[in-house]
Design an enzyme around this catalytic site. Structure first.
Site, PDB file in Angstrom:
ATOM      1  NE  ARG A   1      25.927  98.611  40.744  1.00 13.76           N
ATOM      2  CZ  ARG A   1      26.424  97.536  39.678  1.00 13.76           C
ATOM      3  NH1 ARG A   1      25.968  96.253  39.952  1.00 13.76           N
ATOM      4  NH2 ARG A   1      26.934  97.861  38.514  1.00 13.76           N
TER       5      ARG A   1
ATOM      6  CE  LYS B   1      35.251 104.412  37.306  1.00 14.32           C
ATOM      7  NZ  LYS B   1      34.719 103.508  36.769  1.00 14.32           N
TER       8      LYS B   1
HETATM    9  N1  BES Z   1      30.607 105.636  36.794  1.00 14.65           N
HETATM   10  C1  BES Z   1      30.904 104.448  36.553  1.00 14.65           C
HETATM   11  C2  BES Z   1      30.092 104.009  34.939  1.00 14.65           C
HETATM   12  C3  BES Z   1      30.667 104.688  33.952  1.00 14.65           C
HETATM   13  C4  BES Z   1      31.633 104.189  33.173  1.00 14.65           C
HETATM   14  C5  BES Z   1      30.241 106.126  33.721  1.00 14.65           C
HETATM   15  C6  BES Z   1      31.989 104.691  31.810  1.00 14.65           C
HETATM   16  C7  BES Z   1      30.490 106.613  32.343  1.00 14.65           C
HETATM   17  C8  BES Z   1      31.524 106.191  31.699  1.00 14.65           C
HETATM   18  C9  BES Z   1      30.306 103.254  37.411  1.00 14.65           C
HETATM   19  O1  BES Z   1      30.442 103.739  38.737  1.00 14.65           O
HETATM   20  C10 BES Z   1      31.113 102.007  37.464  1.00 14.65           C
HETATM   21  O2  BES Z   1      32.250 102.209  37.702  1.00 14.65           O
HETATM   22  N2  BES Z   1      30.704 101.033  36.798  1.00 14.65           N
HETATM   23  C11 BES Z   1      31.396  99.710  36.912  1.00 14.65           C
HETATM   24  C12 BES Z   1      30.280  98.654  37.537  1.00 14.65           C
HETATM   25  C13 BES Z   1      31.266  97.315  37.814  1.00 14.65           C
HETATM   26  C14 BES Z   1      32.316  97.551  38.788  1.00 14.65           C
HETATM   27  C15 BES Z   1      30.267  96.374  38.032  1.00 14.65           C
HETATM   28  C16 BES Z   1      31.407  99.397  35.451  1.00 14.65           C
HETATM   29  O3  BES Z   1      30.725  99.834  34.514  1.00 14.65           O
HETATM   30  O4  BES Z   1      32.533  98.952  35.056  1.00 14.65           O
HETATM   31 MG    MG Z   2      32.152 103.348  39.589  1.00 11.37          MG
END
Ligand code: BES
Ligand code: MG
Ligand code: ZN
Length: 495
Positions: free
Chosen positions: A349, A275
């Site tokens: 997921r 990230k």
């Molecule tokens: N933990 C994150 C989602 C999240 C984002 C939680 C902001 C709290 C605040 C999740 O694991 C994630 O990284 N999701 C990705 C999915 C994508 C790679 C398909 C996202 O939302 O960008």
């Molecule tokens: Mg994630």
């Protein structure tokens, strides 16, 4: 201590009496107080507007040391949340003044549409939740929480509500526990340590628990949980908390089991799909679903809930390293389905897939609900205060929305369109964990999960927005909000 008191308000011993006041001269409180208020000069400058407050000291005829008037705004706009907020703000003020007790006056005349019990409950709840300081990591503990919080009312109102304060206290303590788990830094909540902390809290209640460690998870074929945890030196765990009131009763009728599944990523770096740095520190909150589920079970056990509820809680850390799962890898889930890893940051997921399959196989639940900080897309769609609900069961979805409104943990339904499943197609495996488009990310994530719900009536609540608050709120400090705990407890009482 949380309690309801009665007697002569004028003679009540307290460091601070709180009097909620509305605009338009509609002062909702004990009548004797109203008479007093009219006599004081200072009150003329106070209009009862929202966020307005006035503290008076040593008012003639009142034994309490202070009276705190809290503006409630327009009478017609009042709801239960106004009272939670008023109580939370009052307690925060009291903590700021270094007080040790506070007494709330309940409106003598109820605003339209509100009932005594839920109104009292809301005041107790806002006050109890606001009476918390997360200072475990501060050397100097400057703020002290109140030792006693009371709500003053007349004896005929108090008597039928005798059990209310204990119930609210149980719910609030559970919620605060969830908040603390979420706010705790990831270096202190490796999967092993978080699970141990949850078990420690569960052991105090009538709850049985099972911990599956990484060796057992690997042997059992939980390839998705193992794949997400592969990059971290802190190995995954699967925690099962089982609240089973039928255990010692052979003839219980209407035996029902509900499974609650909570995403427990103790830190989500994104993995190899690392990230960006902005707000990366907040990814310690990616176990908020797990915290909410564990806290809910602890509360239900304490309240002697009437049907079986099992919590299935996968806990992992998502880190990049030489051992980490790569994009393009194909893994085998507990269900037997294979998944191509399109993105290592879509890890929630994956762990939920294994946990859901396990819950269905082991407990054959009548209903399954998962809570997860699953997608940034859900935060884009609904903002930071509202969770998204996806369900294969319309009634369950409606019930969740209703409980969300009752507890001010708002949820909004989003669809599970069958044709969008094509976006998760993989050329090499049964399914991809990443959609082929960036649009509708909360939906495609939920559709991925739906593949593992089999024919169990199921709902998914995406709490990515409301699980954490950088600033905090009226009855919540900065950090974890405990979102979902009060909602689930309310829901379990309704369905
Ligand atoms: N933990 C994150 C989602 C999240 C984002 C939680 C902001 C709290 C605040 C999740 O694991 C994630 O990284 N999701 C990705 C999915 C994508 C790679 C398909 C996202 O939302 O960008
Ligand atoms: Mg994630
Ligand atoms: Zn995540």
């Amino acid at each position: 201590m949380l309690k309801i008191i009665t007697g002569d308000l004028m003679k009540t011993v307290s460091q601070c009496l709180v009097v909620p006041v509305c605009e338009d001269n509609a002062i909702h409180s004990d009548l004797s107080i109203i008479e007093l208020i009219k006599k004081t000069e200072a009150i003329k400058e106070f209009h009862g507007k929202k966020d307005e407050s006035l503290m008076l000291y040593h008012v003639d005829g009142v034994k309490a040391e202070r009276i705190l008037f809290m503006g409630m705004g327009k009478q017609e706009a009042l709801n239960l949340e106004s009272f939670r907020a008023m109580a939370g703000k009052s307690v925060k003020k009291a903590i700021g003044h270094d007080l040790s007790d506070m007494t709330f006056c309940v409106p003598a005349v109820l605003p339209a549409g509100l009932e005594t019990e839920t109104l009292m409950a809301s005041i107790l709840e806002g006050a109890c939740l606001g009476n918390h300081v997360f200072d475990a990591y501060k050397k100097e503990k400057t703020k002290k929480v109140l030792k006693a919080i009371s709500v003053f009312t007349d004896p005929s109102t108090a008597e039928p509500l005798a059990k209310l304060p204990a119930r609210i206290r149980t719910i609030c303590r559970g919620t605060l526990l969830a908040r603390e788990w979420v706010s705790m830094p990831s270096n202190d909540k490796t999967p092993e340590r978080l699970v141990r902390s949850m078990v420690k809290a569960a052991e105090k209640e009538e709850l049985s628990f099972t911990i599956l460690d990484d060796k057992v998870l690997k042997q059992s074929g939980m390839g998705a949980i193992m794949a997400v945890g592969a990059g971290s030196r802190s190995k995954p765990r699967l925690l099962i908390l089982d609240y089973n009131p039928y255990k010692n009763k052979k003839s219980a009728k209407n035996k029902r089991t509900i499974a609650l599944v909570g995403k427990g990523v103790t830190f989500d770096s994104g993995g190899i799909n690392l990230k960006p740095s902005a707000s990366l520190d907040e990814m310690k909150m990616d176990m908020s679903g797990a915290a909410a589920v564990a806290a809910t079970l602890i509360i239900l056990a304490r309240l002697n809930h009437n049907f079986r509820v099992v919590g299935v809680i996968p806990v992992v850390e998502n880190m990049p390293s030489g051992d980490a799962t790569r994009p393009g890898d194909i893994i085998k889930t507990y269900s037997g389905k294979t998944v191509e890893i399109g993105n290592t940051d879509a890890e929630g997921r994956l762990i939920l897939a294994d946990a859901m399959s396990y819950a269905i196989k082991m407990f054959k639940p009548d209903m399954m609900i998962d809570l997860a900080t699953l997608t940034g897309a859900c935060v884009i769609a609904l903002g930071e205060k509202i969770a998204g609900v996806f369900s294969t069961d319309q009634k369950l979805s409606d019930d969740i929305v209703t409980s969300g409104d009752a507890t001010a943990e708002r949820c909004w339904p989003l669809p599970l369109p069958d044709d969008y499943k094509a976006l998760l197609k993989s050329d090499f495996a049964d399914i991809n964990n990443m959609s082929s488009t960036r649009y509708g990310g909360a939906i495609t994530a939920a559709l991925f999960l739906s593949e593992f719900a089999e024919d169990t009536p199921w709902a998914h609540i995406d709490i990515a927005g409301p699980a954490y608050s950088k600033k905090g709120g009226d009855y919540c400090g900065p950090g974890g909000t405990g979102f979902g705990v009060r909602l689930l407890v309310d829901l379990m009482g309704k369905i």
